[in-house]
Motif scaffolding. Structure first.
Motif, short mmCIF file in Angstrom:
data_model
loop_
_atom_site.label_atom_id
_atom_site.label_comp_id
_atom_site.label_asym_id
_atom_site.label_seq_id
_atom_site.Cartn_x
_atom_site.Cartn_y
_atom_site.Cartn_z
N ASP A 46 1.09 -14.94 13.27
CA ASP A 46 1.33 -13.66 12.58
C ASP A 46 0.61 -13.62 11.25
O ASP A 46 0.27 -14.65 10.69
N PHE A 47 0.47 -12.42 10.73
CA PHE A 47 -0.11 -12.26 9.39
C PHE A 47 0.63 -13.14 8.39
O PHE A 47 1.85 -13.14 8.34
N ARG A 48 -0.12 -13.93 7.63
CA ARG A 48 0.50 -14.82 6.66
C ARG A 48 -0.22 -14.72 5.32
O ARG A 48 -0.22 -15.65 4.53
N GLY A 49 -0.87 -13.61 5.10
CA GLY A 49 -1.61 -13.48 3.86
C GLY A 49 -3.06 -13.85 4.09
O GLY A 49 -3.36 -14.85 4.74
N ASP A 50 -3.91 -13.00 3.58
CA ASP A 50 -5.35 -13.14 3.83
C ASP A 50 -6.12 -13.28 2.54
O ASP A 50 -7.34 -13.20 2.53
N ALA A 166 3.43 -30.94 3.72
CA ALA A 166 2.71 -29.68 3.49
C ALA A 166 3.12 -28.72 4.59
O ALA A 166 2.30 -27.95 5.09
N ASP A 167 4.39 -28.81 4.98
CA ASP A 167 4.87 -28.05 6.13
C ASP A 167 5.60 -26.77 5.71
O ASP A 167 6.51 -26.30 6.40
N GLY A 168 5.18 -26.20 4.60
CA GLY A 168 5.59 -24.84 4.27
C GLY A 168 6.99 -24.73 3.71
O GLY A 168 7.69 -25.71 3.44
N LEU A 272 9.14 -9.03 9.18
CA LEU A 272 9.90 -9.22 7.95
C LEU A 272 9.47 -10.51 7.23
O LEU A 272 9.46 -11.58 7.84
N LEU A 273 9.09 -10.40 5.98
CA LEU A 273 8.92 -11.59 5.13
C LEU A 273 10.12 -11.66 4.20
O LEU A 273 10.32 -10.79 3.34
N THR A 274 10.98 -12.65 4.43
CA THR A 274 12.12 -12.85 3.54
C THR A 274 11.59 -13.52 2.28
O THR A 274 11.16 -14.67 2.32
N GLY A 305 0.10 -17.34 -3.06
CA GLY A 305 0.66 -18.51 -2.36
C GLY A 305 -0.40 -19.42 -1.76
O GLY A 305 -0.36 -20.64 -1.96
N ILE A 306 -1.35 -18.84 -1.06
CA ILE A 306 -2.40 -19.63 -0.42
C ILE A 306 -3.19 -20.39 -1.49
O ILE A 306 -3.51 -21.56 -1.35
N ASN A 307 -3.45 -19.68 -2.56
CA ASN A 307 -4.35 -20.23 -3.58
C ASN A 307 -3.69 -21.33 -4.38
O ASN A 307 -4.33 -22.33 -4.72
C1 FAD Z 1 4.20 -12.56 5.98
C2 FAD Z 1 3.59 -13.37 4.88
C3 FAD Z 1 2.64 -12.79 4.05
C4 FAD Z 1 2.07 -13.53 3.02
N1 FAD Z 1 1.12 -12.95 2.24
C5 FAD Z 1 0.42 -13.71 1.37
C6 FAD Z 1 -0.70 -13.20 0.70
O1 FAD Z 1 -1.08 -12.04 0.86
N2 FAD Z 1 -1.38 -14.02 -0.12
C7 FAD Z 1 -1.00 -15.31 -0.32
O2 FAD Z 1 -1.68 -16.04 -1.10
N3 FAD Z 1 0.08 -15.82 0.28
C8 FAD Z 1 0.78 -15.07 1.15
N4 FAD Z 1 1.84 -15.59 1.81
C9 FAD Z 1 2.27 -16.93 1.48
C10 FAD Z 1 1.32 -17.94 2.05
O3 FAD Z 1 1.24 -17.77 3.45
C11 FAD Z 1 1.80 -19.32 1.68
O4 FAD Z 1 2.10 -19.40 0.31
C12 FAD Z 1 0.74 -20.35 1.97
O5 FAD Z 1 0.36 -20.24 3.31
C13 FAD Z 1 1.28 -21.74 1.66
O6 FAD Z 1 0.47 -22.69 2.26
P1 FAD Z 1 1.09 -24.06 2.75
O7 FAD Z 1 -0.03 -24.79 3.42
O8 FAD Z 1 1.79 -24.71 1.64
O9 FAD Z 1 2.22 -23.66 3.80
P2 FAD Z 1 2.10 -22.86 5.15
O10 FAD Z 1 0.99 -21.91 5.15
O11 FAD Z 1 3.46 -22.36 5.45
O12 FAD Z 1 1.70 -23.97 6.18
C14 FAD Z 1 2.63 -24.90 6.69
C15 FAD Z 1 2.09 -25.38 8.00
O13 FAD Z 1 2.97 -26.40 8.48
C16 FAD Z 1 3.27 -26.16 9.82
N5 FAD Z 1 4.58 -26.74 10.06
C17 FAD Z 1 5.78 -26.26 9.66
N6 FAD Z 1 6.75 -27.10 10.06
C18 FAD Z 1 6.14 -28.11 10.69
C19 FAD Z 1 6.61 -29.29 11.34
N7 FAD Z 1 7.93 -29.58 11.39
N8 FAD Z 1 5.72 -30.11 11.92
C20 FAD Z 1 4.38 -29.85 11.90
N9 FAD Z 1 3.89 -28.72 11.30
C21 FAD Z 1 4.76 -27.89 10.72
C22 FAD Z 1 3.24 -24.65 9.98
O14 FAD Z 1 3.01 -24.26 11.32
C23 FAD Z 1 2.07 -24.29 9.06
O15 FAD Z 1 0.85 -24.33 9.75
C24 FAD Z 1 2.46 -14.87 2.82
C25 FAD Z 1 3.42 -15.45 3.64
C26 FAD Z 1 3.98 -14.71 4.68
C27 FAD Z 1 5.00 -15.37 5.56
#
Ligand code: FAD
Length: 413
Positions: A46-50, A166-168, A272-274, A305-307
């Motif tokens: 799904d869309f997760r920020g671009d 780094a699992d979010g 929904l993004l909580t 968030g991504i950055n």
């Molecule tokens: C709907 C939505 C819109 C967003 N819009 C934006 C935006 O416009 N700009 C922006 O900068 N940020 C946005 N964000 C936030 C952004 O997606 C995150 O801040 C960013 O992706 C964080 O990166 P991360 O690598 O820390 O975590 P994540 O991107 O969450 O990556 C975690 C990874 O770990 C994996 N994972 C989780 N649990 C496990 C497990 N148990 N075992 C193995 N793998 C696992 C997941 O599948 C995922 O690939 C948005 C988020 C959502 C949900």
């Protein structure tokens, strides 16, 4: 885990999101043995920020990958503006940033992650295991020594000198390792959906505040990525009022989409993004470090968030790569990563909380909200737009790639 396949590596990363993939790439590039475990089968979700901000583009530039990266289909956002009732406000202008790219690149996150994975695979010390869901951390004598994961056909036990969470934001690693989280409230959630875009709509990526409603529209070429803000936990009530009412609400904020809200045929495409803001008190314990959303879930305000996740990865690689190569990572090194990234995280979250509580909370459901007149100075004095551009585009402490590249990929061995 009985009967599990056993893997031994220097660094094991749970999660192949922006933080995990960038760290995996940087460590492998520096010659460190690294295993990334990602629970999904691919990056297409799904869309997760671009929003790939100038800070991340600068990192790509420092890695020599920028030109190739910008060949991916993308849009470039050079200014950010807002329609607030009758007033239009130019809020940020990226053209003065001291970075190679003076724009935000809108690139689907799955393209970005595929790009990083493809480049990381060029290094022999990089291993990415998809469909491997981390289920627990392995602890011995108070030290995390690896993780357990489930893959479709087998269980995995990965032992590592250092484990990275780094699992979010729903991180299992942080839960299982007992790290303490500080939570901050958020007054809103966001509904994300797409509507097609016509050339006559105009180009600008912008926020809209009309009649107590608020929506962000990102220009994605042939469609708008829309983020409609709602009061916290209101989604069920909105659903109960019906789709037609929701479509009408969207039109009242952006009248020019009235001819296409029927593209929202049911609730399925509306995600929904909580919204959550939290951060770990301590990002580490012996043998373990959390980065990205696992260490600090961000509000979507500013699309940072991504950055921030990428910046964490760069800082972690800068501090840890050499030590991982020599297997001398100490608790003090892990603490240095947190010390480096704690300040930008706190500052960004504090600003997000101020904006949430003083703007978004006041706007939602309040049709009488008016733009404070002092804000109109942004239209009159363009230099005022430089500060928001810097905060959003670069953030509070820019990280630069300090790790060296192992010979392999550069020499084409
Ligand atoms: C709907 C939505 C819109 C967003 N819009 C934006 C935006 O416009 N700009 C922006 O900068 N940020 C946005 N964000 C936030 C952004 O997606 C995150 O801040 C960013 O992706 C964080 O990166 P991360 O690598 O820390 O975590 P994540 O991107 O969450 O990556 C975690 C990874 O770990 C994996 N994972 C989780 N649990 C496990 C497990 N148990 N075992 C193995 N793998 C696992 C997941 O599948 C995922 O690939 C948005 C988020 C959502 C949900």
């Amino acid at each position: 885990m009985d009967g599990a396949s056993k893997i031994r590596t220097s660094c094991c990363i749970a999660g192949g999101g922006p933080a995990g993939m960038m760290l995996g790439f940087l460590l492998a590039r520096a010659g460190v043995e690294v295993v990334v475990l990602e629970k999904h089968a691919d990056f297409l979700r799904d869309f997760r920020g671009d929003t790939v901000h100038p800070s991340t583009l600068e990192v790509m530039h420092e890695l020599g990958l920028l030109e190739e990266f910008l060949k991916l289909p993308h849009q470039e956002v050079r200014q950010l503006g807002g329609q607030i009732g009758e007033d239009f406000l130019q809020l940020a202008d990226f053209s003065h940033l001291p970075t190679k790219c003076k724009f935000i690149a809108l690139v689907p996150q799955w393209d970005f992650l595929d790009f990083l994975a493809d480049h990381a695979r060029q290094y022999p010390t990089f291993k990415l295991i998809m469909q491997a869901e981390v289920v627990d951390v392995i602890t011995e004598g108070g030290r995390v020594t690896g993780i357990e994961a489930r893959a479709p056909d087998e269980n995995l036990e990965v032992r590592a000198d250092l484990t990275i969470g780094a699992d979010g934001r729903g991180s299992i690693v942080r839960d299982k390792s007992g790290l303490e989280t500080q939570k901050f409230g958020a007054p809103m959630d966001v509904l994300w959906f797409r509507l097609s875009r016509k050339d006559s709509d105009g180009e600008q990526t912008l926020g809209r505040i009309v009649d107590g409603k608020m929506m962000v529209m990102l220009n994605r070429g042939d469609y708008w990525q829309c983020g409609y803000l709602i009061r916290k936990d209101e989604f069920e009530n909105i659903k109960a009022r019906g789709l037609e009412q929701f479509r009408n609400d969207v039109v009242s904020v952006a009248p020019f989409v009235a001819d296409r809200t029927n593209e929202l045929a049911n609730w399925d495409p509306i995600k929904l993004l909580t919204v959550r803001i939290d951060r770990l008190m301590k990002w580490y314990r012996p043998g373990l470090l959390c980065i990205g959303d696992a260490a600090h879930a961000m509000s979507p305000i500013g699309g940072v968030g991504i950055n921030l996740a990428i910046q964490d990865a760069v800082a972690a690689a800068n501090i840890l790569a050499e030590r991982l190569l020599r297997n001398t990572v100490s608790l003090a090194d892990l603490e240095r990563v947190q010390l480096r990234r704690d300040f930008p995280t706190r500052m960004t979250q504090s600003l997000q909380i101020i904006l949430q509580n003083n703007v978004i909370h006041r706007v939602l459901g309040n049709p009488d909200f008016r733009l404070p007149s002092v804000m109109k100075l942004f239209n009159r004095w363009p230099f005022l737009r430089r500060t928001p551009a810097r905060i959003v585009g670069i953030g509070f402490r820019a990280e630069h790639v300090r790790t060296s590249s192992a010979d392999h990929a550069d020499s084409g061995d």
